[in-house]
Design a protein around this motif. Structure first.
Motif, PDB file in Angstrom:
ATOM      1  N   HIS A 114       0.855  -1.193   0.000  1.00 52.28           N
ATOM      2  CA  HIS A 114       0.000   0.000   0.000  1.00 52.28           C
ATOM      3  C   HIS A 114       0.892   1.244   0.000  1.00 52.28           C
ATOM      4  N   VAL A 115       0.329   2.362  -0.519  1.00 46.94           N
ATOM      5  CA  VAL A 115       0.998   3.661  -0.429  1.00 46.94           C
ATOM      6  C   VAL A 115      -0.027   4.667   0.086  1.00 46.94           C
ATOM      7  N   PHE A 116       0.327   5.340   1.183  1.00 46.75           N
ATOM      8  CA  PHE A 116      -0.515   6.427   1.699  1.00 46.75           C
ATOM      9  C   PHE A 116       0.182   7.733   1.323  1.00 46.75           C
ATOM     10  N   CYS A 117      -0.430   8.517   0.446  1.00 47.14           N
ATOM     11  CA  CYS A 117       0.240   9.720  -0.096  1.00 47.14           C
ATOM     12  C   CYS A 117      -0.770  10.869  -0.192  1.00 47.14           C
ATOM     13  N   THR A 118      -0.301  12.008  -0.717  1.00 47.76           N
ATOM     14  CA  THR A 118      -1.214  13.154  -0.841  1.00 47.76           C
ATOM     15  C   THR A 118      -2.110  12.950  -2.069  1.00 47.76           C
ATOM     16  N   TYR A 139       1.661   4.495 -12.215  1.00 50.62           N
ATOM     17  CA  TYR A 139       2.904   3.718 -12.391  1.00 50.62           C
ATOM     18  C   TYR A 139       2.609   2.222 -12.372  1.00 50.62           C
ATOM     19  N   SER A 140       1.598   1.811 -11.560  1.00 53.10           N
ATOM     20  CA  SER A 140       1.389   0.359 -11.422  1.00 53.10           C
ATOM     21  C   SER A 140       0.040   0.022 -10.813  1.00 53.10           C
ATOM     22  N   PRO A 141      -0.706  -0.914 -11.428  1.00 50.27           N
ATOM     23  CA  PRO A 141      -1.971  -1.380 -10.835  1.00 50.27           C
ATOM     24  C   PRO A 141      -1.722  -2.304  -9.638  1.00 50.27           C
ATOM     25  N   GLU A 142      -0.462  -2.716  -9.444  1.00 54.90           N
ATOM     26  CA  GLU A 142      -0.169  -3.674  -8.353  1.00 54.90           C
ATOM     27  C   GLU A 142      -0.264  -3.003  -6.986  1.00 54.90           C
ATOM     28  N   LEU A 143      -0.124  -1.675  -6.951  1.00 52.06           N
ATOM     29  CA  LEU A 143      -0.076  -0.984  -5.658  1.00 52.06           C
ATOM     30  C   LEU A 143      -1.462  -0.500  -5.272  1.00 52.06           C
ATOM     31  N   ILE A 144      -1.746  -0.545  -3.957  1.00 58.60           N
ATOM     32  CA  ILE A 144      -3.016  -0.004  -3.437  1.00 58.60           C
ATOM     33  C   ILE A 144      -2.695   1.384  -2.895  1.00 58.60           C
ATOM     34  N   VAL A 145      -3.149   2.422  -3.580  1.00 54.93           N
ATOM     35  CA  VAL A 145      -2.739   3.801  -3.291  1.00 54.93           C
ATOM     36  C   VAL A 145      -3.889   4.565  -2.633  1.00 54.93           C
ATOM     37  N   HIS A 146      -3.616   5.103  -1.433  1.00 54.50           N
ATOM     38  CA  HIS A 146      -4.638   5.819  -0.645  1.00 54.50           C
ATOM     39  C   HIS A 146      -4.318   7.317  -0.675  1.00 54.50           C
ATOM     40  N   PRO A 147      -5.162   8.132  -1.354  1.00 55.59           N
ATOM     41  CA  PRO A 147      -4.887   9.584  -1.453  1.00 55.59           C
ATOM     42  C   PRO A 147      -5.380  10.320  -0.203  1.00 55.59           C
ATOM     43  N   VAL A 148      -4.734  10.130   0.931  1.00 55.82           N
ATOM     44  CA  VAL A 148      -5.298  10.640   2.196  1.00 55.82           C
ATOM     45  C   VAL A 148      -4.457  11.707   2.884  1.00 55.82           C
ATOM     46  N   LEU A 149      -3.182  11.863   2.507  1.00 60.57           N
ATOM     47  CA  LEU A 149      -2.351  12.852   3.205  1.00 60.57           C
ATOM     48  C   LEU A 149      -2.647  14.252   2.667  1.00 60.57           C
ATOM     49  N   GLU A 150      -2.348  15.266   3.481  1.00 62.92           N
ATOM     50  CA  GLU A 150      -2.608  16.659   3.077  1.00 62.92           C
ATOM     51  C   GLU A 150      -1.362  17.511   3.320  1.00 62.92           C
ATOM     52  N   ASP A 167       6.711  19.261   4.315  1.00 59.27           N
ATOM     53  CA  ASP A 167       5.619  20.167   4.667  1.00 59.27           C
ATOM     54  C   ASP A 167       5.250  20.001   6.141  1.00 59.27           C
ATOM     55  N   PRO A 168       5.232  21.089   6.899  1.00 61.16           N
ATOM     56  CA  PRO A 168       4.997  21.007   8.352  1.00 61.16           C
ATOM     57  C   PRO A 168       3.693  20.308   8.737  1.00 61.16           C
ATOM     58  N   PHE A 169       2.602  20.596   8.022  1.00 60.96           N
ATOM     59  CA  PHE A 169       1.315  19.990   8.393  1.00 60.96           C
ATOM     60  C   PHE A 169       1.358  18.479   8.130  1.00 60.96           C
ATOM     61  N   LEU A 170       1.928  18.130   6.981  1.00 59.61           N
ATOM     62  CA  LEU A 170       2.035  16.712   6.611  1.00 59.61           C
ATOM     63  C   LEU A 170       2.893  15.967   7.635  1.00 59.61           C
ATOM     64  N   LEU A 171       4.020  16.600   8.031  1.00 54.84           N
ATOM     65  CA  LEU A 171       4.921  15.928   8.983  1.00 54.84           C
ATOM     66  C   LEU A 171       4.272  15.816  10.364  1.00 54.84           C
ATOM     67  N   GLU A 172       3.440  16.778  10.702  1.00 55.84           N
ATOM     68  CA  GLU A 172       2.721  16.716  11.998  1.00 55.84           C
ATOM     69  C   GLU A 172       1.785  15.495  11.992  1.00 55.84           C
ATOM     70  N   CYS A 173       1.107  15.288  10.868  1.00 56.17           N
ATOM     71  CA  CYS A 173       0.210  14.108  10.763  1.00 56.17           C
ATOM     72  C   CYS A 173       1.027  12.816  10.847  1.00 56.17           C
ATOM     73  N   VAL A 174       2.184  12.809  10.184  1.00 56.40           N
ATOM     74  CA  VAL A 174       3.009  11.582  10.167  1.00 56.40           C
ATOM     75  C   VAL A 174       3.541  11.285  11.574  1.00 56.40           C
ATOM     76  N   SER A 175       3.833  12.323  12.346  1.00 57.11           N
ATOM     77  CA  SER A 175       4.273  12.106  13.744  1.00 57.11           C
ATOM     78  C   SER A 175       3.204  11.319  14.499  1.00 57.11           C
ATOM     79  N   LYS A 176       1.950  11.681  14.292  1.00 59.07           N
ATOM     80  CA  LYS A 176       0.853  11.010  15.007  1.00 59.07           C
ATOM     81  C   LYS A 176       0.653   9.583  14.469  1.00 59.07           C
ATOM     82  N   ILE A 177       0.914   9.395  13.187  1.00 52.58           N
ATOM     83  CA  ILE A 177       0.815   8.042  12.601  1.00 52.58           C
ATOM     84  C   ILE A 177       1.891   7.144  13.219  1.00 52.58           C
ATOM     85  N   MET A 178       3.071   7.705  13.475  1.00 51.61           N
ATOM     86  CA  MET A 178       4.140   6.913  14.119  1.00 51.61           C
ATOM     87  C   MET A 178       3.706   6.482  15.514  1.00 51.61           C
TER      88      MET A 178
END
Ligand SMILES: NC(=O)C1=CN([C@@H]2O[C@H](COP(=O)(O)OP(=O)(O)OC[C@H]3O[C@@H](n4cnc5c(N)ncnc54)[C@H](O)[C@@H]3O)[C@@H](O)[C@H]2O)[C@@H](O)CC1
Ligand SMILES: Nc1ncnc2c1ncn2[C@@H]1O[C@H](COP(=O)(O)OP(=O)(O)OP(=O)(O)O)[C@@H](O)[C@H]1O
Ligand SMILES: [Mg+2]
Length: 357
Positions: free
Chosen positions: A97-101, A111-122, A165-176
């Motif tokens: 899976h890929v979680f991206c903006t 790039y590939s149908p093999e990947l499950i791509v989630h457009p959820v980051l901001e 991006d500060p907002f994106l990194l703030e979200c990733v901190s919480k995901i960790m």
């Protein structure tokens, strides 16, 4: 998710066990020491690959060979998360899976149908007109979108193409924090290292965290955590001190020789490799560490499992395989070798060390 391994895997594991014991031959009886051939680093990396890689058991179902998620991919970078995610599949994970903006998603999907791509980051620019309260709501939504999948993943790869991006990194901190709460291992690479270098508590004392810094990222990590410059003369000792200072995380210091430490032991991998330094090779490595760490985790529930931690085994295996694939790709493409060429060599390289049939 205990998976019984075939007899060949058991044999491979016994060979690895003997090799590991012989690594610290001082305490071994003289007879065993005398019969032991000298343990070469190449054999070490290849024997780890053979021990950790599961047989293709027809009784297994989709997902049991690993479910990996890459957290990364933004307006600026779309290649890195793709490289990490597709490498995990090519090595042998079942799902990637890929979680991206939202911007990056259609590009990575293309790039590939093999990947499950989630457009959820901001990123900040999409919410710049929002009030603080609305921004909090967006943050909760982003984290909720990842959290609902968290328990299903065997390992995350946080950072390839994440951007700063500060907002994106703030979200990733919480995901960790969520990943730690669920005991999900994670590999931190790329801009994920930019994040944790400035907020080291995000990974401190989490034994399932693996950091994979390149030259620049390692230099910044040493400066920040050890308050000194990189000491090439005592590279192994400094790496061990760094990992210990961060509470026993595993660090794979990428370079001409890959150095690996969890604050206790230091391992090195310098087999094969190629003189090409095209961008993206570290992304292949991060995807590989995630798969091999997940496979090593599955071994843990076995009585004869190797003594090394799954994180250490994952790093050794991923480094050895990447370097072998890079060498193979270089023989074919020389100066024009690209990361995509190396990805195409992953299967053949693993098959050479660890035949599927
Ligand atoms: N095709 C792609 O989409 C690729 C994207 N990549 C992504 O690109 C992003 C950056 O990776 P790089 O390997 O270029 O990153 P590096 O950190 O190696 O270098 C980026 C540049 O920014 C500077 N820099 C980085 N952090 C800094 C800091 N805290 N203070 C001052 N200067 C700093 C470095 O010195 C360098 O000039 C990562 O997210 C990575 O995953 C790379 O993986 C390469 C391939
Ligand atoms: N000088 C070298 N000689 C041989 N192999 C190398 C050398 N430097 C790095 N490598 C190999 O390439 C792998 C990736 O290292 P690199 O420094 O390119 O990572 P990176 O900069 O994070 O890559 P990316 O462009 O994906 O971000 C390392 O794990 C190592 O095995
Ligand atoms: Mg990198």
């Amino acid at each position: 998710m205990l998976v019984k391994h075939s007899s060949s895997t058991v044999l491979r594991r016994q060979q690895f066990l003997v090799r590991t014991l012989c690594g610290s031959r001082t305490h071994l009886p003289k007879l065993i020491r005398a019969t032991m051939s000298s343990k070469s680093e190449a054999a070490d990396a290849e024997s780890v690959l053979r021990t950790v890689t599961p047989s293709l058991d027809p009784k297994r179902h989709k997902g049991q060979a690993g479910k990996i998620a890459v957290i990364g991919g933004c307006r600026e970078y779309t290649g890195a998360p793709y490289f990490a995610a597709i490498s995990a599949l090519k090595i042998g994970a079942d799902l990637s899976h890929v979680f991206c903006t939202k911007d990056a998603a259609p590009v990575i999907k293309s790039y590939s149908p093999e990947l499950i791509v989630h457009p959820v980051l901001e990123e900040s620019y999409t919410i710049s007109q929002f009030s603080e309260e609305e921004k909090r709501k967006v943050e909760d939504k982003v984290i909720g979108e990842v959290d609902k999948w968290m328990e299903r993943f065997d390992c995350l790869v946080i950072g390839p193409g994440l951007g700063r991006d500060p907002f994106l990194l703030e979200c990733v901190s919480k995901i960790m924090l969520l990943a730690k709460k669920s005991n999900v291992p994670f590999v931190v690479d790329g801009d994920g290292l930019f994040l944790v270098t400035n907020s080291i508590d995000l990974v401190k004392s989490y034994p399932l965290a693996v950091l994979t810094p390149n030259v620049n990222e390692y230099k910044r990590l040493v400066q920040k955590v050890l308050n000194c410059e990189v000491d090439e003369e005592n590279a192994g000792d400094q790496l061990r001190s760094l990992a210990k200072q961060i509470g026993g995380v595993t660090i794979l210091r990428k370079g001409k020789t890959d150095l690996i430490s969890n604050g206790e032991i230091v391992k090195s991998v310098s087999i094969y490799g190629s003189p090409r330094r095209c961008g993206g090779q570290g992304d292949i490595l991060s995807g590989g560490v995630a798969v091999f760490l997940s496979w090593a985790q599955q071994l843990k529930s076995d009585p004869e499992s190797p003594s090394e931690s799954p994180a250490i085994l994952g790093c050794i295996a991923a480094s050895g395989l990447l370097r072998k694939a890079a060498a193979l790709a270089f023989t074919k493409h020389k100066r024009s070798t690209l990361t995509s060429d190396i990805i195409e060599c992953l299967g053949e390289s693993l098959e050479d060390i660890c035949p599927a049939s």
